[in-house]
Design a protein around this motif. Structure first.
Motif, PDB file in Angstrom:
ATOM      1  N   THR A 284       5.602  -0.032   0.218  1.00 19.46           N
ATOM      2  CA  THR A 284       4.607   0.689   1.031  1.00 19.46           C
ATOM      3  C   THR A 284       4.006  -0.206   2.100  1.00 19.46           C
ATOM      4  OG1 THR A 284       2.783   0.165  -0.465  1.00 19.46           O
ATOM      5  CG2 THR A 284       3.909   2.250  -0.844  1.00 19.46           C
TER       6      THR A 284
ATOM      7  N   TYR B 249      -2.135   8.657  -5.086  1.00 24.42           N
ATOM      8  CA  TYR B 249      -1.187   9.271  -4.159  1.00 24.42           C
ATOM      9  C   TYR B 249      -0.882  10.736  -4.467  1.00 24.42           C
ATOM     10  CZ  TYR B 249      -0.230   4.444  -2.963  1.00 24.42           C
ATOM     11  OH  TYR B 249      -0.353   3.141  -2.567  1.00 24.42           O
TER      12      TYR B 249
ATOM     13  N   ILE C 212      -4.165  -1.230   1.621  1.00 23.65           N
ATOM     14  CA  ILE C 212      -2.716  -1.079   1.447  1.00 23.65           C
ATOM     15  C   ILE C 212      -2.386   0.179   0.665  1.00 23.65           C
ATOM     16  CG2 ILE C 212      -0.820  -1.987   0.065  1.00 23.65           C
ATOM     17  CD1 ILE C 212      -1.484  -4.710   0.899  1.00 23.65           C
ATOM     18  N   MET C 213      -3.231   0.519  -0.290  1.00 24.17           N
ATOM     19  CA  MET C 213      -2.898   1.583  -1.246  1.00 24.17           C
ATOM     20  C   MET C 213      -3.667   2.849  -0.891  1.00 24.17           C
ATOM     21  SD  MET C 213      -2.806   0.937  -5.293  1.00 24.17           S
ATOM     22  CE  MET C 213      -2.332   2.144  -6.497  1.00 24.17           C
TER      23      MET C 213
ATOM     24  N   PRO D 263       2.858   5.650   4.445  1.00 19.29           N
ATOM     25  CA  PRO D 263       2.711   4.284   3.941  1.00 19.29           C
ATOM     26  C   PRO D 263       2.341   3.302   5.052  1.00 19.29           C
ATOM     27  CG  PRO D 263       4.766   5.256   3.187  1.00 19.29           C
ATOM     28  CD  PRO D 263       4.198   6.188   4.206  1.00 19.29           C
ATOM     29  N   VAL D 264       1.624   2.281   4.686  1.00 16.67           N
ATOM     30  CA  VAL D 264       1.167   1.248   5.615  1.00 16.67           C
ATOM     31  C   VAL D 264       2.336   0.619   6.362  1.00 16.67           C
ATOM     32  CG1 VAL D 264       0.232  -1.114   5.546  1.00 16.67           C
ATOM     33  CG2 VAL D 264      -1.003   0.745   4.464  1.00 16.67           C
ATOM     34  N   ARG D 265       3.459   0.467   5.699  1.00 15.66           N
ATOM     35  CA  ARG D 265       4.631  -0.159   6.332  1.00 15.66           C
ATOM     36  C   ARG D 265       5.121   0.653   7.526  1.00 15.66           C
ATOM     37  NH1 ARG D 265       8.041   2.202   2.302  1.00 15.66           N
ATOM     38  NH2 ARG D 265       8.523   4.024   3.527  1.00 15.66           N
TER      39      ARG D 265
ATOM     40  N   LEU E  68       3.471 -12.257   4.091  1.00 17.06           N
ATOM     41  CA  LEU E  68       2.790 -11.184   4.833  1.00 17.06           C
ATOM     42  C   LEU E  68       2.013 -11.743   6.010  1.00 17.06           C
ATOM     43  CD1 LEU E  68       1.277  -8.821   2.145  1.00 17.06           C
ATOM     44  CD2 LEU E  68       2.723  -8.150   4.045  1.00 17.06           C
TER      45      LEU E  68
END
Lengths: 175, 118
Positions: A73, A122, B54-55, B60-62, B89
């Motif tokens: 992610t 989520y 991030i969560m 998604p962050v990516r 990172l």
């Protein structure tokens, strides 16, 4: 608590643990399972951090295959590496289910799912419960025991109640 | 003129406490609830720094981060990562810090000041 004894007759368990005791609890369980083959699904700790942690705590990862549903992610990761499959994200429940099935088919003795609480960041309750149902069916078909972790919290009470009807037993690790 | 910091986090408590502390420290703060909201708000504002959880549910962050050009990003993470991962990172473009949750809010303000100045 002796987890193998708890699952001798009942094969699928939901483990409830308080947030403050979470790390100690899952390490305690994994220490007991260190000689067993385990499919470990992680949603809040990356594979790398799990490896580091287990090494630090002298828990062997030789017989563990990880399914890391969080690293991708926020980082570019391959689909797999030594000892780990990477799933796109906790949103990808089908992909996650397929990855688990891929591992369990090889005769793994335990599925550890860490954790349903992380998945609820989520997903809503219904898909989480549906996933638990699918994973428990897969585990039973493949003669594996399954442990699903959840943090005790009022927000997760409904999910816990619904999952409680699917699993063989609910164990409060604080008691 | 006050520098703008964007806080991107799905947890209202985090957004509020970070906003409160950073505003007390003289920053202007814009809050976003997830990655998509962040990208939307970036059409109207260019912060000096983005604090990004991030969560979060949603994109998604990516997939969000590559769309952010020329803005420093510090990750806020309840996700546990290994040290080698954090180092990797921090070598990525735009990523300037990695802050493990739970964090000390005063410490966060100091880290923001270190990155963007007062």
């Amino acid at each position: 608590m002796d987890i193998q004894k708890e699952l001798s007759d009942d094969h699928i368990a939901l483990l409830l643990v308080s947030a403050s005791d979470y790390d100690d609890s899952f390490l305690h369980v994994m220490r007991q399972l260190s000689k067993k083959s385990v499919c470990y699904v992680t949603l809040s700790k990356t594979f790398e951090s799990m490896k580091d942690l287990f090494e630090k705590k002298k828990i062997s990862t030789e017989k563990i295959v990880f399914i890391d549903a969080i690293s991708k992610t926020f980082r570019k990761m391959p689909d797999q590496t030594n000892g780990c499959y990477f799933v796109s994200s906790p949103n990808s429940l089908t992909e996650l289910e397929i990855a688990v099935l891929k591992v369990l088919r090889h005769g793994f003795e335990y599925l550890v799912f860490d954790s349903l609480s992380a998945l609820l960041v989520y997903q809503k309750n219904a898909p989480v419960v549906k996933l638990v149902y699918a994973l428990t069916s897969n585990a039973r078909k493949n003669n594996a025991r399954a442990l699903f972790y959840a943090v005790k919290s009022p927000e997760h009470a409904q999910m816990v109640a619904e999952v409680g009807t699917i699993v063989d037993k609910v164990i409060d690790l604080d008691k | 003129m006050a520098k703008t910091i964007m806080i991107v986090d799905d947890e209202p408590d985090i957004r509020e406490s970070v906003k409160m502390v950073l505003e007390k420290n003289g920053y202007k703060v814009v809050a976003a609830v997830n990655g998509d909201d962040c990208l939307e708000k970036l059409k109207k504002t260019k912060p000096a720094l983005i604090l990004m959880d991030i969560m979060m549910p949603g994109t998604p962050v990516r997939d969000v981060v590559p769309k952010i050009k020329d803005i420093k990003i510090a990750y806020l993470s309840v996700v546990r990562t290994g040290e080698a991962e954090r180092e990797a990172l921090l070598k990525e473009k735009n990523i300037v810090d990695f802050i493990q949750k739970p964090f000390d809010i005063t410490d966060l303000a100091k880290r923001v000041k270190k990155i963007v100045g007062a």
